[in-house]
Design an enzyme around this catalytic site. Structure first.
Site, PDB file in Angstrom:
ATOM      1  N   GLU A 166      65.818  11.912  18.618  1.00  0.00           N
ATOM      2  CA  GLU A 166      66.430  12.890  19.526  1.00  0.00           C
ATOM      3  C   GLU A 166      67.213  12.111  20.587  1.00  0.00           C
ATOM      4  OE1 GLU A 166      63.341  16.672  19.557  1.00  0.00           O
ATOM      5  OE2 GLU A 166      62.795  14.933  20.752  1.00  0.00           O
ATOM      6  N   ASN A 191      58.669  18.087  20.516  1.00  0.00           N
ATOM      7  CA  ASN A 191      57.395  18.201  21.240  1.00  0.00           C
ATOM      8  C   ASN A 191      57.233  19.550  21.928  1.00  0.00           C
ATOM      9  OD1 ASN A 191      56.448  15.781  20.362  1.00  0.00           O
ATOM     10  ND2 ASN A 191      57.165  14.623  22.133  1.00  0.00           N
ATOM     11  N   HIS A 214      64.817   9.224  21.716  1.00  0.00           N
ATOM     12  CA  HIS A 214      63.404   9.506  21.415  1.00  0.00           C
ATOM     13  C   HIS A 214      63.129   9.288  19.927  1.00  0.00           C
ATOM     14  CE1 HIS A 214      59.907  12.593  21.270  1.00  0.00           C
ATOM     15  NE2 HIS A 214      59.459  11.400  21.548  1.00  0.00           N
ATOM     16  N   SER A 241      58.699  10.961  25.873  1.00  0.00           N
ATOM     17  CA  SER A 241      58.464  12.124  25.013  1.00  0.00           C
ATOM     18  C   SER A 241      58.784  13.427  25.726  1.00  0.00           C
ATOM     19  CB  SER A 241      56.997  12.168  24.588  1.00  0.00           C
ATOM     20  OG  SER A 241      56.638  10.985  23.940  1.00  0.00           O
TER      21      SER A 241
HETATM   22  N1  LIG Z   1      52.851   7.509  20.647  1.00  0.00           N
HETATM   23  C1  LIG Z   1      53.797   8.313  20.178  1.00  0.00           C
HETATM   24  O1  LIG Z   1      53.597   9.005  19.156  1.00  0.00           O
HETATM   25  C2  LIG Z   1      55.133   8.378  20.860  1.00  0.00           C
HETATM   26  C3  LIG Z   1      56.228   8.886  20.144  1.00  0.00           C
HETATM   27  C4  LIG Z   1      57.483   8.910  20.759  1.00  0.00           C
HETATM   28  C5  LIG Z   1      57.634   8.469  22.070  1.00  0.00           C
HETATM   29  N2  LIG Z   1      56.537   7.993  22.741  1.00  0.00           N
HETATM   30  C6  LIG Z   1      56.754   7.517  24.120  1.00  0.00           C
HETATM   31  O2  LIG Z   1      56.869   6.099  24.065  1.00  0.00           O
HETATM   32  C7  LIG Z   1      56.385   5.543  25.308  1.00  0.00           C
HETATM   33  C8  LIG Z   1      55.301   4.514  25.014  1.00  0.00           C
HETATM   34  O3  LIG Z   1      54.286   5.132  24.254  1.00  0.00           O
HETATM   35  P1  LIG Z   1      53.329   4.308  23.264  1.00  0.00           P
HETATM   36  O4  LIG Z   1      52.711   5.320  22.355  1.00  0.00           O
HETATM   37  O5  LIG Z   1      54.055   3.125  22.703  1.00  0.00           O
HETATM   38  O6  LIG Z   1      52.206   3.829  24.316  1.00  0.00           O
HETATM   39  P2  LIG Z   1      51.207   2.583  24.265  1.00  0.00           P
HETATM   40  O7  LIG Z   1      50.022   2.988  25.080  1.00  0.00           O
HETATM   41  O8  LIG Z   1      51.001   2.107  22.868  1.00  0.00           O
HETATM   42  O9  LIG Z   1      52.064   1.449  25.038  1.00  0.00           O
HETATM   43  C9  LIG Z   1      52.405   1.573  26.396  1.00  0.00           C
HETATM   44  C10 LIG Z   1      53.021   0.284  26.889  1.00  0.00           C
HETATM   45  O10 LIG Z   1      53.300   0.440  28.302  1.00  0.00           O
HETATM   46  C11 LIG Z   1      52.869  -0.733  28.967  1.00  0.00           C
HETATM   47  N3  LIG Z   1      52.515  -0.381  30.344  1.00  0.00           N
HETATM   48  C12 LIG Z   1      51.419   0.269  30.776  1.00  0.00           C
HETATM   49  N4  LIG Z   1      51.461   0.406  32.128  1.00  0.00           N
HETATM   50  C13 LIG Z   1      52.612  -0.185  32.525  1.00  0.00           C
HETATM   51  C14 LIG Z   1      53.215  -0.404  33.791  1.00  0.00           C
HETATM   52  N5  LIG Z   1      52.642   0.038  34.906  1.00  0.00           N
HETATM   53  N6  LIG Z   1      54.424  -1.045  33.818  1.00  0.00           N
HETATM   54  C15 LIG Z   1      55.035  -1.467  32.681  1.00  0.00           C
HETATM   55  N7  LIG Z   1      54.479  -1.313  31.450  1.00  0.00           N
HETATM   56  C16 LIG Z   1      53.297  -0.681  31.391  1.00  0.00           C
HETATM   57  C17 LIG Z   1      51.640  -1.184  28.178  1.00  0.00           C
HETATM   58  O11 LIG Z   1      51.374  -2.563  28.437  1.00  0.00           O
HETATM   59  C18 LIG Z   1      52.122  -0.945  26.751  1.00  0.00           C
HETATM   60  O12 LIG Z   1      52.923  -2.035  26.327  1.00  0.00           O
HETATM   61  C19 LIG Z   1      55.909   6.723  26.166  1.00  0.00           C
HETATM   62  O13 LIG Z   1      56.965   7.122  27.013  1.00  0.00           O
HETATM   63  C20 LIG Z   1      55.638   7.791  25.112  1.00  0.00           C
HETATM   64  O14 LIG Z   1      55.728   9.104  25.631  1.00  0.00           O
HETATM   65  C21 LIG Z   1      55.303   7.915  22.157  1.00  0.00           C
END
Ligand SMILES: NC(=O)c1ccc[n+]([C@@H]2O[C@H](COP(=O)([O-])OP(=O)(O)OC[C@H]3O[C@@H](n4cnc5c(N)ncnc54)[C@H](O)[C@@H]3O)[C@@H](O)[C@H]2O)c1
Length: 282
Positions: free
Chosen positions: A152, A190, A140, A119
């Site tokens: 994005e 963001n 993104h 993000s």
């Molecule tokens: N939540 C949102 O609205 C959103 C939107 C766009 C982008 N993102 C981005 O997407 C990515 C994931 O976010 P999310 O919301 O799916 O998070 P989430 O907490 O739902 O999932 C995170 C994942 O990362 C894994 N993980 C945790 N620690 C780890 C490690 N040390 N090594 C490997 N895997 C590990 C977890 O097991 C899980 O599968 C982030 O970079 C976030 O910034 C999130």
């Protein structure tokens, strides 16, 4: 040939959503999680989501079966070897992502593109953790990925035009509306959205208005589909905190300095919808 086979790494909210988008668009999808059970649970989650669409008459049973037939789950990085594109969507932590990019670089074929769904984090830092910095970009997606039309495409200084165009074409093939943006924290959405969300927490904290009134005001007054506190719960409060920290580290703008209440909720494990409790109870 373009991008045919897509690897997804990370089985959280976003990894699951992106997997559904890519598989429905006709791509072969390999889901990789650190544990086989979690990767398998992603496939079960996908099946549930597709079944709902069948029940609502938005997808035929035949198409559901075809989508599921294109998806496989694994806990092995080596199973991503033949992917044309791998999108990582693991926790928003630069050290974790850099280590993962180095691992992916060693595992996938030489012409594969590696992408991050970060993000806010600097994409170039992930690119230089690999031996193929010209083939690394940000892609993104927004939450929930199957519903939101924007993607994005982030081009770090190191990315080749061919890589940026290939990933932009992939996003379009997934039915999304891609925009291209430079590698600056928060990209477009963001960088503009998070000062607003952070200031909503401050407003709650200093007692200007109640949670429900802040959210109703922004829905009724700006025609937003949800209020800022409900949106923070949807994004995840831990992810939101990481986003604000990355924005503050880049720009040192006080509007990005995370509101103390947000930090305390995260410290308490109240992460929003995904943990059942945030500003609201789920
Ligand atoms: N939540 C949102 O609205 C959103 C939107 C766009 C982008 N993102 C981005 O997407 C990515 C994931 O976010 P999310 O919301 O799916 O998070 P989430 O907490 O739902 O999932 C995170 C994942 O990362 C894994 N993980 C945790 N620690 C780890 C490690 N040390 N090594 C490997 N895997 C590990 C977890 O097991 C899980 O599968 C982030 O970079 C976030 O910034 C999130």
């Amino acid at each position: 040939m373009g991008i045919q086979t897509v690897g997804i790494v990370g089985s959280g909210i976003m990894g699951s959503g992106i997997a559904e988008v890519a598989a429905k668009a006709g791509h072969t999808v390999v889901l990789r999680s650190r544990k086989q059970e979690t990767a398998q649970a992603m496939v079960a989650g996908l099946e549930k989501s597709l079944n709902k669409q069948v029940d609502k008459g938005r997808l035929s049973a035949e198409d559901r079966d075809a989508v599921l037939g294109r998806v496989s789950a694994t806990d092995q990085i080596s199973d991503l070897a033949d992917c044309d594109l791998v999108i990582e969507s693991v926790v928003e932590d630069l050290d974790v992502k850099r280590a993962l990019f180095a691992e992916l670089d060693a595992a996938v074929k030489p012409d594969a593109i590696l992408a991050t769904n970060t993000s806010t984090l600097p994409v170039v830092e992930m690119a230089v953790a690999t031996g193929r910095p010209d083939q690394v970009v940000g892609v993104h997606f927004f939450n929930p990925a199957p519903m939101m039309s924007l993607v994005e495409i982030i081009a770090p200084l190191t990315a080749s035009d061919a890589t940026v165009e290939a990933v932009t074409a992939f996003a379009s093939a997934c039915g999304k509306d891609p925009v291209q943006v430079k590698d600056r924290a928060g990209f477009i959405v963001n960088a503009l959205l998070f000062p607003y969300l952070n200031n909503a927490v401050r407003m709650l904290e200093n007692g200007t208005a109640s949670r429900d009134d802040i959210d109703s005001a922004m829905k009724g007054g700006c025609n937003f589909p949800m209020g800022p506190l409900a949106l923070l719960d949807l994004v995840g409060l831990d992810t939101s905190l990481s986003i604000l920290e990355a924005l503050y580290a880049e720009f040192a703008d006080p509007n990005y300095s995370p509101a103390p209440a947000l930090r305390r909720l995260v410290a308490a494990g109240q992460l929003g919808r995904k943990s059942g409790q945030g500003f609201y109870t789920y």
